[in-house]
Design a protein around this motif. Structure first.
Motif, mmCIF file in Angstrom:
data_model
loop_
_atom_site.group_PDB
_atom_site.id
_atom_site.type_symbol
_atom_site.label_atom_id
_atom_site.label_comp_id
_atom_site.label_asym_id
_atom_site.label_seq_id
_atom_site.Cartn_x
_atom_site.Cartn_y
_atom_site.Cartn_z
ATOM 1 N N LYS A 1 -5.054 -2.348 -6.197
ATOM 2 C CA LYS A 1 -4.834 -3.311 -7.617
ATOM 3 C C LYS A 1 -3.289 -3.333 -7.823
ATOM 4 O O LYS A 1 -2.779 -4.459 -8.219
ATOM 5 C CB LYS A 1 -5.529 -3.025 -8.665
ATOM 6 C CG LYS A 1 -5.598 -4.093 -9.908
ATOM 7 C CD LYS A 1 -6.468 -3.533 -10.960
ATOM 8 C CE LYS A 1 -6.535 -4.651 -12.176
ATOM 9 N NZ LYS A 1 -7.332 -4.175 -13.078
ATOM 10 N N SER A 2 -2.587 -2.171 -7.807
ATOM 11 C CA SER A 2 -1.282 -1.888 -8.284
ATOM 12 C C SER A 2 -0.560 -2.621 -7.051
ATOM 13 O O SER A 2 0.491 -3.183 -7.524
ATOM 14 C CB SER A 2 -0.879 -0.528 -8.330
ATOM 15 O OG SER A 2 -1.501 0.187 -9.334
ATOM 16 N N ARG A 3 -0.844 -2.611 -5.946
ATOM 17 C CA ARG A 3 0.023 -3.345 -4.697
ATOM 18 C C ARG A 3 -0.219 -4.768 -5.029
ATOM 19 O O ARG A 3 0.971 -5.585 -4.959
ATOM 20 C CB ARG A 3 -0.708 -2.810 -3.428
ATOM 21 C CG ARG A 3 -0.012 -1.508 -3.135
ATOM 22 C CD ARG A 3 -0.346 -1.102 -1.683
ATOM 23 N NE ARG A 3 -1.915 -1.218 -1.327
ATOM 24 C CZ ARG A 3 -2.593 -0.139 -1.251
ATOM 25 N NH1 ARG A 3 -2.070 1.162 -1.536
ATOM 26 N NH2 ARG A 3 -3.873 -0.015 -0.833
ATOM 27 N N THR B 1 -0.480 -7.582 -16.915
ATOM 28 C CA THR B 1 -0.726 -6.863 -15.780
ATOM 29 C C THR B 1 -0.781 -5.470 -15.826
ATOM 30 O O THR B 1 -1.688 -4.503 -15.487
ATOM 31 C CB THR B 1 0.056 -7.397 -14.665
ATOM 32 O OG1 THR B 1 -0.006 -9.004 -14.556
ATOM 33 C CG2 THR B 1 -0.528 -6.741 -13.229
ATOM 34 N N LEU B 2 0.515 -5.071 -16.408
ATOM 35 C CA LEU B 2 0.638 -3.687 -16.454
ATOM 36 C C LEU B 2 -0.574 -2.884 -17.688
ATOM 37 O O LEU B 2 -0.642 -1.753 -17.545
ATOM 38 C CB LEU B 2 2.064 -3.234 -17.261
ATOM 39 C CG LEU B 2 3.049 -3.430 -16.253
ATOM 40 C CD1 LEU B 2 4.602 -3.299 -16.770
ATOM 41 C CD2 LEU B 2 2.967 -2.632 -15.028
ATOM 42 N N VAL C 1 -3.681 -2.401 -15.772
ATOM 43 C CA VAL C 1 -3.220 -1.274 -14.903
ATOM 44 C C VAL C 1 -3.490 -0.038 -15.536
ATOM 45 O O VAL C 1 -4.200 0.977 -15.279
ATOM 46 C CB VAL C 1 -2.151 -1.463 -13.983
ATOM 47 C CG1 VAL C 1 -2.048 0.103 -13.463
ATOM 48 C CG2 VAL C 1 -2.048 -2.445 -13.084
ATOM 49 N N ASN D 1 2.132 -5.617 -7.962
ATOM 50 C CA ASN D 1 3.490 -5.700 -7.365
ATOM 51 C C ASN D 1 3.607 -6.947 -6.750
ATOM 52 O O ASN D 1 4.717 -7.614 -6.831
ATOM 53 C CB ASN D 1 3.762 -4.549 -6.606
ATOM 54 C CG ASN D 1 3.951 -3.127 -7.222
ATOM 55 O OD1 ASN D 1 3.902 -3.187 -8.425
ATOM 56 N ND2 ASN D 1 3.528 -2.140 -6.433
ATOM 57 N N GLN E 1 -5.074 1.702 -6.592
ATOM 58 C CA GLN E 1 -3.630 1.511 -5.802
ATOM 59 C C GLN E 1 -3.857 0.265 -5.113
ATOM 60 O O GLN E 1 -2.692 -0.552 -5.236
ATOM 61 C CB GLN E 1 -3.698 2.484 -4.864
ATOM 62 C CG GLN E 1 -3.668 4.009 -5.298
ATOM 63 C CD GLN E 1 -3.757 5.181 -4.246
ATOM 64 O OE1 GLN E 1 -3.861 4.922 -3.137
ATOM 65 N NE2 GLN E 1 -3.172 6.552 -4.651
#
Length: 613
Positions: free
Chosen positions: A172-174, A28-29, A32, A177, A170
């Motif tokens: 996608k980052s949420r 995932t990272l 991103v 998380n 952003q």
């Protein structure tokens, strides 16, 4: 499989869950990170190219203006420095078309640049100033504005794309998380449950073995631990089964019968209604019966510590145990005054201590057994007896006083002359009345002492004065019997804390007894010496002595040594002991028939009493 391997295997689901969480996190990272790189690759290059193209166009326009004002060389030099870089930046943009509509905007920019360059070439070859000025304002300036507008369009298109992709990144980052939190929770919970299940399965034989051990501890020697496998717990279970089988054979043996006898002995002392406590040679509690557990709250399983017993009972147990373990033989109470009070659910109980030594095979003392006999009813009867004696003595006092007065008046001839024979009878009657009066006074004093109604007036008293006052009343009788009286005092022992009247009564009683039982030519010595933190008084004589069988009972009320000419009711020593104990001291004797006796008692010294106050 060994227990270690099973436990490691039980941790595998948790490790696998952590590995899965790590893979998901890395993937995932990475996505991103790649999204951020895509923004740089797709749009940032185009934005940078458009900014540079705009700068080059500005410089080319400046070069054209130099030419218009007749600075051709400077203008051509500036134009030559920006034509090729602009073309290169335009090719970069043409190779980095990534957004919808960007291709059309790029083609429009290419066309606008071509028109501008064609107009610039025509402008550059014009010789006349008017022609150059007309070419600039009519053709070159509109081409510049068109190219500039196309550049701004591409710049805005890529900047809007960057903002849009940043917002998407952003979001996608949420989501990442949330996905990571969910994955971590699910992985940890799942791994923990799986590990707990495998661990429980691996340790289930431990529970089986624990239940078998518990049943064996309860006396079920036929119990066995049924555990399958080849690991350490299975081996331990097999060893346990072997031990249980050996214990079962052991119980069937003669030593097992001995243990059964010990259990029967325990049952016997448990059947006793009075508390029984068995001490070891070091003073520790080895065994107690059920009555001791219920009445004293004392248990061997709790460590057998006397700290859980009431302070009064603990002091009695320690004193009796020290007496027996010190080699002084069995401990026998002197009277009901040694009974200790114990609070219980059914009311207060009075327990009288007795101690017996436990002898080992070599004949030495290896322990002590202390029995606390319940004398609540007997003590009550003794109190009733004392009350009765005190009442009778008090009732005797008034008629006895009248009788003494009447005999005295008759003997003195106040009521008329009497014959010599009548005088002898009255004299004998008066002596008997005096002796009876002394007995009545002793009974009343003893009653007051035992009931606690006597208040001692304790104060510092001169030791020498006490000794002299004890000897003075008996010097005449001692001279008549041919007995020497003397006293000795240890240097530095000037004072003692006591009630002077009561202390003189004790010493006077002891001196009177010593003089009475010492033959002609004998000696009575009164001594005072230091005994640790106490003062020890002694009255020693060279009289007939007391047999050992009578020494234990000499301080009992109304007890008189058979054949001895005491001249009293046997209350003097009992009263003396009560007075000494009321002072917080102890009283005793040492005697040898035909050699003499030494009566002693101890009192707190003046220094100690002051420290206590």
């Amino acid at each position: 499989m060994s227990l270690r391997d099973k436990l490691l295997l039980a941790q595998a689901p948790l490790a696998l869950a952590l590995l899965l969480v790590g893979v998901v996190a890395v993937n995932t990272l990475g996505r991103v990170g790649r999204a951020g790189q895509d923004i740089l690759a797709d749009n940032y290059r185009s934005v940078l190219a458009m900014q540079r193209i705009g700068e080059h166009l500005e410089r080319l326009d400046s070069a054209a203006l130099f030419i218009v004002v007749d600075e051709r060389e400077r203008g051509q030099e500036l134009a030559g420095a920006h034509l090729q870089p602009l073309e290169a930046e335009l090719k970069v943009q043409e190779g980095n078309v990534t957004e919808p509509g960007e291709a059309e905007a790029t083609s429009q920019l290419r066309r606008a640049w071509a028109r501008y360059r064609s107009a610039y070439e025509a402008f550059a070859i014009a010789e006349a100033p008017e022609a150059r000025r007309a070419a600039y304002f009519d053709a070159l300036a509109p081409a510049f504005r068109e190219a500039k507008a196309a550049t701004q369009t591409l710049l805005a298109l890529n900047q809007d794309a960057m903002v849009r992709k940043s917002d998407a990144l952003q979001r996608k980052s949420r989501r990442v998380n949330s996905l990571m939190v969910t994955a971590v929770v699910v992985a940890l919970v799942g791994g923990f449950l799986a590990s707990a299940s495998l661990t429980q399965r691996a340790l289930r034989p431990v529970s089986v073995l624990s239940q078998a051990v518990r049943r064996l501890g309860q006396g079920d020697l036929a119990t066995r631990a049924l555990v399958q496998g080849q690991d350490e717990i299975a081996q331990l279970a097999r060893d346990f089964n072997s031990m249980a089988e050996a214990l079962q054979r052991y119980r069937r043996s003669s030593l097992g019968e001995l243990l059964q006898a010990q259990a029967s002995s325990q049952a016997s002392i448990d059947s006793l209604p009075d508390p029984v406590v068995v001490f070891g040679v070091e003073g520790g509690v080895l065994n107690v019966n059920r009555a001791a557990e219920e009445v004293l709250r004392l248990s061997v399983e709790g460590g057998g510590a006397l700290g859980q017993v009431a302070p009064e009972v603990r002091e009695v147990l320690e004193r009796v145990c020290s007496h027996v373990l010190g080699g002084k033989g069995p401990y026998l109470p002197r009277g009901y005054e040694e009974a200790v009070r114990v609070e219980g659910a059914e009311g207060d109980r009075w327990l009288l201590p007795r101690g017996s030594p436990v002898y080992g095979e070599a004949g030495g003392v290896v322990g002590a057994t202390v029995l606390l006999q319940d004398v609540t009813r007997l003590r009550r009867f003794d109190e009733l007896k004392n009350d009765l004696v005190a009442t009778v003595a008090h009732e005797f006092r008034t008629p006895l006083t009248s009788l003494r007065m009447a005999i005295h008046l008759c003997a003195e001839g106040v009521v008329g002359p009497i014959t010599e024979k009548q005088a002898d009878l009255l004299h004998a009657a008066r002596e008997d009345c005096e002796r009876l009066q002394g007995i009545v006074d002793d009974l009343l004093d003893l009653s007051r002492l035992q009931s606690g109604r006597v208040v001692l007036e304790v104060r510092p008293v001169s030791t020498e004065a006490v000794l002299e006052a004890a000897l003075a009343p008996h010097r005449v009788s001692a001279e008549e019997r041919g007995v020497r009286l003397s006293m000795s005092q240890e240097p530095g022992l000037e004072r003692v804390e006591a009630d002077p009247d009561r202390l003189q009564l004790v010493l006077s009683n002891l001196v009177a007894n010593a003089v009475r039982h010492t033959s002609h030519g004998g000696e009575v010595v009164v001594r005072a010496r230091s005994d640790g933190e106490r003062v020890r008084f002694e009255v020693a004589d060279t009289g007939e002595g007391i047999s050992p069988e009578h020494q234990q009972r000499i301080f009992e009320k109304f007890y008189r040594v058979p054949g001895a000419n005491t001249g009293g009711a046997g209350l003097g020593l009992s009263i003396a002991q009560e007075i000494v104990q009321a002072h917080g001291g102890e009283m005793g004797l040492s005697s040898e028939p035909g050699v003499g006796s030494t009566f002693w008692f101890t009192l707190p010294s003046s220094l100690q009493a002051e420290g206590d106050s």
